[in-house]
Design an enzyme around this catalytic site. Structure first.
Site, mmCIF file in Angstrom:
data_model
loop_
_atom_site.group_PDB
_atom_site.id
_atom_site.type_symbol
_atom_site.label_atom_id
_atom_site.label_comp_id
_atom_site.label_asym_id
_atom_site.label_seq_id
_atom_site.Cartn_x
_atom_site.Cartn_y
_atom_site.Cartn_z
ATOM 1 N N THR A 41 0.572 -1.169 -0.110
ATOM 2 C CA THR A 41 0.026 0.061 -0.341
ATOM 3 C C THR A 41 0.872 1.216 -0.078
ATOM 4 O OG1 THR A 41 -1.068 -1.187 1.525
ATOM 5 C CG2 THR A 41 -1.558 1.500 1.701
ATOM 6 N N TYR A 52 7.618 -11.698 10.710
ATOM 7 C CA TYR A 52 6.783 -10.307 10.324
ATOM 8 C C TYR A 52 6.804 -10.127 12.112
ATOM 9 C CZ TYR A 52 2.576 -7.213 10.059
ATOM 10 O OH TYR A 52 2.248 -6.008 9.657
HETATM 11 N N1 LIG Z 1 0.580 10.344 12.189
HETATM 12 C C1 LIG Z 1 1.124 9.978 12.277
HETATM 13 O O1 LIG Z 1 1.985 10.657 13.451
HETATM 14 C C2 LIG Z 1 2.500 9.923 11.140
HETATM 15 C C3 LIG Z 1 3.818 9.536 11.054
HETATM 16 C C4 LIG Z 1 5.099 9.751 10.770
HETATM 17 C C5 LIG Z 1 4.653 9.376 9.286
HETATM 18 N N2 LIG Z 1 2.829 9.092 8.586
HETATM 19 C C6 LIG Z 1 2.552 9.306 7.620
HETATM 20 O O2 LIG Z 1 1.517 9.902 7.357
HETATM 21 C C7 LIG Z 1 0.606 9.590 5.868
HETATM 22 C C8 LIG Z 1 -0.863 10.562 5.932
HETATM 23 O O3 LIG Z 1 -1.305 9.666 8.067
HETATM 24 P P1 LIG Z 1 -2.129 10.177 8.669
HETATM 25 O O4 LIG Z 1 -1.653 10.392 10.198
HETATM 26 O O5 LIG Z 1 -3.283 11.318 8.249
HETATM 27 O O6 LIG Z 1 -3.252 9.031 8.918
HETATM 28 P P2 LIG Z 1 -5.124 8.827 8.486
HETATM 29 O O7 LIG Z 1 -5.826 9.987 9.438
HETATM 30 O O8 LIG Z 1 -4.810 6.992 8.959
HETATM 31 O O9 LIG Z 1 -4.746 9.206 7.580
HETATM 32 C C9 LIG Z 1 -4.110 7.890 6.129
HETATM 33 C C10 LIG Z 1 -5.093 8.077 4.784
HETATM 34 O O10 LIG Z 1 -4.585 7.277 3.995
HETATM 35 C C11 LIG Z 1 -5.531 6.418 3.014
HETATM 36 N N3 LIG Z 1 -5.346 4.712 3.188
HETATM 37 C C12 LIG Z 1 -4.718 4.073 3.773
HETATM 38 N N4 LIG Z 1 -5.250 2.957 2.924
HETATM 39 C C13 LIG Z 1 -4.900 3.455 1.728
HETATM 40 C C14 LIG Z 1 -5.507 2.435 0.734
HETATM 41 N N5 LIG Z 1 -5.300 1.365 0.379
HETATM 42 N N6 LIG Z 1 -5.862 3.150 -0.511
HETATM 43 C C15 LIG Z 1 -5.909 4.674 -0.296
HETATM 44 N N7 LIG Z 1 -6.019 5.247 0.408
HETATM 45 C C16 LIG Z 1 -4.962 4.525 1.440
HETATM 46 C C17 LIG Z 1 -6.887 6.090 4.189
HETATM 47 O O11 LIG Z 1 -8.243 5.864 3.733
HETATM 48 P P3 LIG Z 1 -9.486 5.559 4.910
HETATM 49 O O12 LIG Z 1 -9.340 6.639 5.410
HETATM 50 O O13 LIG Z 1 -10.078 5.041 3.888
HETATM 51 O O14 LIG Z 1 -8.870 4.190 5.760
HETATM 52 C C18 LIG Z 1 -6.779 7.931 4.796
HETATM 53 O O15 LIG Z 1 -7.423 9.399 4.171
HETATM 54 C C19 LIG Z 1 0.969 7.766 6.314
HETATM 55 O O16 LIG Z 1 1.836 8.020 4.902
HETATM 56 C C20 LIG Z 1 1.488 8.245 7.367
HETATM 57 O O17 LIG Z 1 2.403 6.883 7.311
HETATM 58 C C21 LIG Z 1 1.356 10.309 10.003
#
Ligand SMILES: NC(=O)c1ccc[n+]([C@@H]2O[C@H](COP(=O)([O-])OP(=O)(O)OC[C@H]3O[C@@H](n4cnc5c(N)ncnc54)[C@H](OP(=O)(O)O)[C@@H]3O)[C@@H](O)[C@H]2O)c1
Length: 311
Positions: free
Chosen positions: A134, A183
């Site tokens: 993903t 894993y």
């Molecule tokens: N939050 C943190 O502390 C943090 C720290 C380091 C890095 N990050 C990175 O920041 C990015 C954004 O994360 P976030 O914190 O905003 O998390 P989030 O609120 O969970 O948002 C993640 C987004 O990715 C989408 N997504 C997940 N799986 C998907 C798939 N198979 N196909 C299409 N869309 C998909 C989700 O859609 P659905 O809602 O439909 O599932 C959601 O829109 C990620 O790449 C994460 O690794 C975040």
């Protein structure tokens, strides 16, 4: 603002840990710019969409379904076109590429933002560990499919994480991309985020001399819905990611979306490529994430994986 944020200073860019997406885009007009953001319906992707649309950009907001993307777009002020892009389904990603191409626009920015984290049990897509598939392969198909639509000075921005530090020895376990030879949730997430850095670096190399750039970043630690797949009891989840954690050391969502917005549109980042950012400043990633041979190998392996997927 968390307690920690109050004591963190700014870096050479003039921005830092406590800067928000609104701060790093203040005074910018993005009218005439087109920006594709994956994961636009939640967390950092939604906030980046909100702020960049507010500054005048036309946002192509991608979510797992067109309905989700359109509904998210309706919640912000500005021009948003919602598109479907289920990153774990190559058919959906390829259809997204065609839909975006069909819009007949040049992309000024792609923010590869969507992601999943630390799935407690091994899950797979097409025989590959689901976070790797993903977070990396899905975005690899999307971005490489859209290279022809990039504008002359386009920026590709890839969301990685400080969690890349926890990737296995060597960064990528090329002999265990299925996850079946062992894993561990955080190592697998770390590997996918390590892959995000290598992808941005190799893309930067391939785009060298074109005016187009590619960079990766760590957004900070933010209480979004990212923890939803970790299988934690709700009370533990809300303690860590909600009240105490948020108040003490986490960024809020505005601060969390700052680095991706900074790297995507701030004029100070013009021409910067192949870098890793955190808190709106360039930072060194794990040393082996700078290995060009490793980045080239991941690209080659990714191409082979994609070529072997059903049409
Ligand atoms: N939050 C943190 O502390 C943090 C720290 C380091 C890095 N990050 C990175 O920041 C990015 C954004 O994360 P976030 O914190 O905003 O998390 P989030 O609120 O969970 O948002 C993640 C987004 O990715 C989408 N997504 C997940 N799986 C998907 C798939 N198979 N196909 C299409 N869309 C998909 C989700 O859609 P659905 O809602 O439909 O599932 C959601 O829109 C990620 O790449 C994460 O690794 C975040």
């Amino acid at each position: 603002m968390s307690l920690y944020a109050m004591f963190k200073g700014k870096g050479p860019s003039g921005f830092g840990y406590a800067s928000s997406a609104e701060d790093v885009t203040a005074g910018l007009s993005l009218t005439g710019k087109t920006i594709l953001i994956t994961g636009c319906n939640s967390g950092l992707g939604f906030e980046a969409m909100r702020v960049l649309a507010m500054r005048g950009a036309h946002i192509i907001g991608a979510a797992r379904t067109a309905e989700k993307a359109t509904a998210a777009g309706k919640q912000v002020t500005g021009k948003v076109t919602g598109v479907a892009c289920e990153l774990s389904d190559p058919k959906s990603v390829r259809a997204c590429v065609e839909t975006v191409k069909g819009l007949g626009v040049k992309l000024d920015v792609i923010i590869a933002n969507a992601g999943i984290m630390a799935l407690p049990k091994l899950k797979q897509a097409f025989g590959y560990e689901l976070q790797f598939f993903t977070n990396h392969i899905g975005h690899f198909i999307l971005v490489t499919g859209l290279l022809d639509t990039l504008s002359d000075d386009a920026r590709v921005v890839v969301l990685s994480s400080a969690a890349h530090l926890g990737a296995p020895k060597g960064g990528i376990e090329f002999d265990n991309l299925s996850g079946e030879r062992g894993y561990k949730p955080w190592a697998a997430y770390g590997q996918s985020k390590f892959a995000n850095i290598l992808f941005a670096k190799e893309l930067a190399k391939r785009l060298a001399g074109t005016g187009k750039t590619a960079n990766a970043l760590h957004p900070g630690v933010i209480p979004t819905k990212l923890s939803r797949n970790m299988g934690m009891p709700p009370i533990v989840e809300s303690l860590i990611f909600g009240g105490i954690g948020g108040a003490l050391f986490m960024k809020n969502v505005g601060q969390g979306a700052a680095t991706e917005c900074y790297v995507a549109v701030n004029p100070k980042v013009a021409g910067v490529t192949g870098a890793y950012f955190a808190d709106c400043n360039i930072k060194a990633p794990r040393a082996d994430a700078n290995d060009p041979a490793l980045a080239a190998k991941l690209w080659e392996v990714s191409e082979k994986i994609v070529a072997g997927l059903p049409a």
